[in-house]
Design a protein around this motif. Structure first.
Motif, PDB file in Angstrom:
ATOM      1  N   PHE A   2      -2.163   5.178   1.370  1.00 21.34           N
ATOM      2  CA  PHE A   2      -1.767   5.576  -0.040  1.00 21.34           C
ATOM      3  C   PHE A   2      -1.485   4.140  -0.672  1.00 21.34           C
ATOM      4  O   PHE A   2      -1.512   3.200   0.074  1.00 21.34           O
ATOM      5  CB  PHE A   2      -0.910   6.607  -0.270  1.00 21.34           C
ATOM      6  N   THR A  14      -2.203   6.790  -5.372  1.00 21.08           N
ATOM      7  CA  THR A  14      -3.376   7.183  -4.924  1.00 21.08           C
ATOM      8  C   THR A  14      -3.557   7.696  -3.632  1.00 21.08           C
ATOM      9  O   THR A  14      -2.977   6.837  -2.618  1.00 21.08           O
ATOM     10  CB  THR A  14      -4.711   6.256  -5.366  1.00 21.08           C
ATOM     11  N   LEU A  15      -3.618   8.874  -2.999  1.00 20.29           N
ATOM     12  CA  LEU A  15      -3.869   9.386  -1.659  1.00 20.29           C
ATOM     13  C   LEU A  15      -5.160   9.279  -1.146  1.00 20.29           C
ATOM     14  O   LEU A  15      -5.981   9.976  -1.824  1.00 20.29           O
ATOM     15  CB  LEU A  15      -3.136  10.784  -1.550  1.00 20.29           C
ATOM     16  N   ASP A  26      -9.942  11.492  -3.008  1.00 15.85           N
ATOM     17  CA  ASP A  26      -8.736  10.848  -3.205  1.00 15.85           C
ATOM     18  C   ASP A  26      -7.791  11.877  -4.246  1.00 15.85           C
ATOM     19  O   ASP A  26      -8.555  12.384  -5.256  1.00 15.85           O
ATOM     20  CB  ASP A  26      -8.889   9.607  -3.990  1.00 15.85           C
TER      21      ASP A  26
END
Length: 76
Positions: A2, A14-15, A26
Motif C-alpha cells: 500500500f 492505495t491498496l 487497486d
C-alpha cells in the motif's frame, strides 16, 4: 502493498492486491475532514465504483474488523 499520500485536503491510501491470482484492482481510500471515499475500478463495467462513508461509519468499520460476530455500539 500500500501507499500513503498526503494532499492539501485529503489523505489517500492505495491498496494493491499482491496475493495469488485472480488479483483484484487497486482500492483507493481517500480521507477528508467530513467523509471517507472508497473507490475501485470494475473491469466488467469499465467504470470506477465508489462509496462514501461518514467518519462515524469509518470508525465503526475499523472497530468491527477485530471483533467477533455480533451487534455492537461504539462508546463516544
Amino acid at each position: 502493498m500500500f501507499s500513503i499520500e498526503h494532499d492539501f485536503d485529503a489523505t489517500i491510501v492505495t491498496l494493491v492486491d499482491e496475493g495469488e491470482t485472480p488479483l483484484q484492482e487497486d482500492v483507493i481510500v481517500s480521507t477528508f475532514e467530513e467523509c471517507v471515499t472508497v473507490q475501485q475500478y470494475d473491469p466488467r463495467t469499465d467504470r470506477t465504483q465508489s462509496i462514501t462513508l461518514s467518519i462515524t461509519q469509518m470508525k465503526d468499520l475499523i472497530a468491527a474488523v477485530a471483533l467477533p460476530e455480533g451487534v455492537y455500539t461504539r462508546g463516544r
